[in-house]
Design a protein around this motif. Structure first.
Motif, mmCIF file in Angstrom:
data_model
loop_
_atom_site.group_PDB
_atom_site.id
_atom_site.type_symbol
_atom_site.label_atom_id
_atom_site.label_comp_id
_atom_site.label_asym_id
_atom_site.label_seq_id
_atom_site.Cartn_x
_atom_site.Cartn_y
_atom_site.Cartn_z
ATOM 1 N N PHE A 134 75.760 51.668 74.530
ATOM 2 C CA PHE A 134 74.936 50.545 74.069
ATOM 3 C C PHE A 134 75.198 49.298 74.920
ATOM 4 O O PHE A 134 76.355 48.911 75.111
ATOM 5 N N LEU B 47 75.876 54.948 66.077
ATOM 6 C CA LEU B 47 76.536 54.214 67.148
ATOM 7 C C LEU B 47 78.039 54.330 66.894
ATOM 8 O O LEU B 47 78.543 53.837 65.886
ATOM 9 N N VAL C 203 71.663 47.794 63.145
ATOM 10 C CA VAL C 203 72.939 48.493 62.985
ATOM 11 C C VAL C 203 73.556 48.153 61.621
ATOM 12 O O VAL C 203 73.608 46.990 61.226
ATOM 13 N N VAL D 206 70.579 52.330 62.102
ATOM 14 C CA VAL D 206 71.555 53.083 62.884
ATOM 15 C C VAL D 206 72.932 52.897 62.246
ATOM 16 O O VAL D 206 73.355 51.767 61.995
ATOM 17 N N PRO E 6 67.583 56.392 67.996
ATOM 18 C CA PRO E 6 69.020 56.402 67.677
ATOM 19 C C PRO E 6 69.280 56.653 66.193
ATOM 20 O O PRO E 6 68.520 56.202 65.348
#
Lengths: 576, 576
Positions: free
Chosen positions: B418, B199, B66, B90, B196
């Motif tokens: 998540f 987020l 992330v 992501v 993905p």
């Protein structure tokens, strides 16, 4: 994050059927189909399709069975684009201009379970079934029974819904199936978006027809692409000049449902019918090959081209050949707005579209026409398009002149050729679909086709683009249509041979005012010497496919005849 | 036909990255981003993103890591929407109006590896990291090293590209990463469209933030939906008034690339900046909540609303709340064309759009506003939308009055929350995503939201739609904004409590001209007795989220205070 499980809520399969269900709910009372005196709403069309799908199941049609149809652009033809997949089956629309033998070949190869035939095509269908029966070596005509007692398909005649003729062929009739079905039938649920939805035979001119299989996913994405590329907004009124049997009407059968538009159906595409429908229904969109521009302009219906002026603009999507500048200017001057696209059966219709750029509006008309004659940029849902040297798989430079083969990849590319794994893997090798079209990329990223690979004329080692020679011929004021093919030549291997038709609409001029020698001398002044056709033939008509494409194969056979005494051993046969 | 093998040529994964690659090729020299004095072309933006992706990999960012960002609508924020997935990672865009504690919670929960911070937000980011460090119980601040020596993210400051400030936080700076990267970097290849891409934490007002995960497929299809639903044609000039951190700018970060449009970036959304950019760059499209209409109209920049007239129309997509009729009329009178949509983070932005029908143009303005206030029909790529009784899962009748919960399904619905399988399966149960919004279906198939399920006021057994009460309040000439919430009531269980702000732009009127009693008496004359707010509070300002949504949670707490002496044991706490 990869481990989040898929659920029914977030993994709906992509299928054009969702456009249809949505239209039946969101645009329930809007006109879906207009055909002469008959009009349906989206709710009615949905219910009719549910009924028909019910009847198909009742006739033992099952998942992945092929349902063939031979019909013009009538309501039944449109409805079958939804009803057949709603029964879990695969739609096979047959080109109505094919001969009985070709049709028999398709019915045989596709193993069609049902064969819907418009009343006009009953004689041809009878002949095709006779030939099919011979192929199948069986003696029972299936048209007189309701079950599959043989390998022959069950025949259903489609009578004209607006003015019934009473013509029948066997026991079953389309409206009767709709009438006997259940409008509350729950459509077959598409579980896998990779499942087949349509089987389209390419009108191969040199080989046996190839059965191109479309997936639900491919049909869905290609439909979206075309709406986006053509900027078709909400509430379009679409006139069906383009045959639906051609790549499912370039996917617009499904696309118009996505937009909740109105389908104006047409049995015949005469200029008179086109103008009449445009005026009556405020048509906003239509598709056709550039040769149809001539039909529109050379109206034989008593309307003089100079008198035509559309009330509101009609957008035309054209493809199959680049629109010649002169024709483009004429058609746009009476109120049509032309977008040029490039499609291929294997790519589920249009793959490139010549997206217009506002800055081009300031350019001279001639330059605008040149830019518009390019095939353009990839449609949005195509994964990628490129122009490559197939030997090295390297991309050609964006210089507007380096030739390469146009290759495509993406979810809109066919699943493959039905029952032909060899040909499939050949067409889809190296991660790309090879179009067989030769082109260049301009510095602005727009692609222009220079020729079909098989149409390139190789003369003394020089590659001559037949399209380039044709585009110069089109600029001659008397040339209506031009087609250039390779002709065997004892010295150069090949040389160009041109076939042309003349424009008869010029006042005070007769056909005899222009000779073949005049045209050759015009060419000598306007193109490189090696490109000048050695032979020019003025003909009454050029041979064309059902979709208006010039059949170069036939012309090549003729050209071979002109040169036969001279070459004999020199021409490589593979290029014919 | 099922057995035709998938190949690389026909199974490209759906990802918004293809829009970007395509834009870099088809629109190479067209302006991609304009931000004050800085302009990039699509080719440049593509190369900058390749460079940045290269640098991300060099900083050990790997697949599914992330990358968080806290920034306004500046070029870097736009670029990260492509560069981060191009590195296989992501993107997590953080709402800039969250407090340090919320930000720390998000960084902790997402396990962000990198944290990009715009220079303006450095103080808040410092505070957030301090809090995060306490959460992580570690003492090393990662900002001074290039590796992950702790669980803290590596910080990269984003200085203003147009007028650098020199403000730093740690060693790394955004432009330096771009500069040090490789513009020829080959992006990480997306193999699985279900992987993905983003987020997004919902700004939960009552619970901890929930991390909504988008797939490449969902982002791709939702982007197409919005372009189609809004009819965004080619060459749009899009003004970034809507924060990109809000559902990735309602997917338009990717959507503008799909159209090869121009992104006009904005650091601040003041009326002055909006008008200045519209005029300078011929803006064609922008998005905002209806409350931003007030900012535009109540221009504090010296421009009087009456003097404003746009040179060419600007299309506004609005959502978050239905646009009140009076506001709609005002904003449209100066040249904005408003489309109303309804979105939700879990549906990857807009899920419904109020598609305008030409026939409505003939209706009175008031009726047009009523029709436009409806949320509309499903966007095209949504599988299905329905309004259901959640107990029976039956659809409500299309009668414009039966209430039910709005449920959605389709590939645009999130992968899930998540690290929260419980909440995920609860939200996606029974094959539908449950929006928590209560609505009706009109007979024409258009859906209208009547309330958030938690905003419905249940008074003496009657369901009162807070939106309905608000819409009547909005019709009062002095009411600028209105928000109605449930207030505990000893007899009725709950009763409505209204908070309003006053319109100060009316000449010759002061605030004191209208009292709370006046408003109650106005309500008594204009709505059913049980719907009349028992308490009305005139306030200076309503509490709002970063995206301009009124925070009803806070108002409910206040309303509870007003009634505290009366109710005590009666109110069911679950409704607060």
């Amino acid at each position: 994050m990869d481990n989040l499980p898929k659920s029914e809520a977030n993994t709906t399969p992509l299928t054009p059927l969702t456009f249809f269900t949505r239209a039946s709910k969101c645009y329930a009372n809007r006109a879906s189909i207009i055909y002469e005196g008959t009009t349906f709403t989206w709710k009615q069309t949905y219910e009719r399709c549910c009924s028909l799908a019910f009847s198909l199941r009742a006739l033992n049609v099952a998942r992945n069975h092929v349902v063939s149809v031979l019909a013009p652009n009538i309501p039944a033809m449109y409805e079958m684009h939804f009803a057949v997949p709603m029964a879990g089956a695969v739609l096979n629309t047959i080109n109505t201009r094919l001969d009985a033998n070709n049709i028999a070949t398709i019915l045989h190869h596709s193993e069609a379970k049902l064969f819907f035939v418009d009343y006009e095509y009953v004689p041809k269908a009878k002949e095709a079934l006779q030939l099919l029966m011979e192929k199948e070596s069986t003696t029972t005509l299936a048209t007189h029974t309701n079950s599959y007692s043989s390998n022959l398909p069950l025949v259903i005649v489609i009578d004209d819904i607006n003015s019934p003729t009473g013509i029948r062929f066997g026991e079953l009739e389309y409206e009767q199936l709709v009438h006997n079905g259940d409008p509350n039938f729950i459509p077959y649920e598409i579980q896998d978006e990779w499942a087949p939805i349509a089987l389209n035979y390419t009108s191969g001119t040199t080989s046996a027809p190839k059965g191109v299989v479309y997936s639900h996913r491919g049909a869905y994405l290609s439909s979206l692409s075309l709406i986006l590329g053509w900027e078709m907004g909400t509430e379009p009124v679409y006139l069906w000049t383009l045959p639906m049997f051609h790549c499912n009407g370039w996917t617009l059968t499904w696309g118009v449902a996505a937009r909740g538009g109105t389908n104006v159906c047409l049995r015949n595409t005469t200029a008179h019918d086109i103008y009449r429908n445009i005026a009556m229904h405020n048509v906003t969109h239509m598709c056709c090959a550039p040769v149809v521009f001539n039909i529109i302009l050379e109206s034989k219906s008593g309307i003089e081209p100079n008198e035509i002026k559309l009330k509101s603009p009609v957008r035309i999507l054209t493809g199959g050949a680049p629109p010649p500048a002169a024709l483009l200017e004429k058609i746009e001057s009476i109120g049509f707005q032309v977008t040029h696209a490039y499609g291929i059966t294997e790519a589920t219709g249009p793959a490139l579209v010549c997206e217009w750029q506002r800055q081009w509006n300031k350019l001279p008309k001639q330059e605008q026409a040149r830019l518009k004659a390019r095939q353009g940029v990839s449609v949005l849902t195509l994964g990628e398009v490129d122009v490559k040297n197939l030997d090295t798989m390297e991309s050609v430079p964006r210089d507007g002149k380096s030739l390469g083969e146009i290759v495509l990849r993406g979810s809109g590319i066919m699943k493959g050729y039905f029952k032909d794994p060899m040909l499939t893997s050949k067409a889809l090798c190296n991660g790309w679909f090879q179009t067989g079209d030769v082109g260049i990329i301009d510095s602005d990223g727009y692609i222009e086709i220079k020729d079909r690979s098989k149409d390139v004329i190789i003369s003394g080692g020089e590659n001559i683009s037949s399209v380039e020679v044709e585009s110069i011929l089109y600029k001659h004021p008397r040339v209506l249509e031009a087609a250039v093919v390779a002709m065997p030549h004892p010295k150069w291997g090949e040389s160009p041979c041109a076939f042309i038709t003349l424009n008869k609409n010029i006042k005070g001029k007769t056909e005899k005012d222009v000779t073949e020698t005049d045209i050759i001398s015009y060419c000598s002044k306007n193109m490189s010497k090696f490109m000048v056709p050695k032979v020019v033939k003025i003909v009454e008509e050029l041979p064309k496919t059902a979709t208006g494409k010039i059949q170069k194969y036939e012309l090549r056979v003729k050209a071979k005849g002109f040169a036969v005494t001279q070459y004999h051993h020199i021409l490589p046969m593979s290029r014919l």
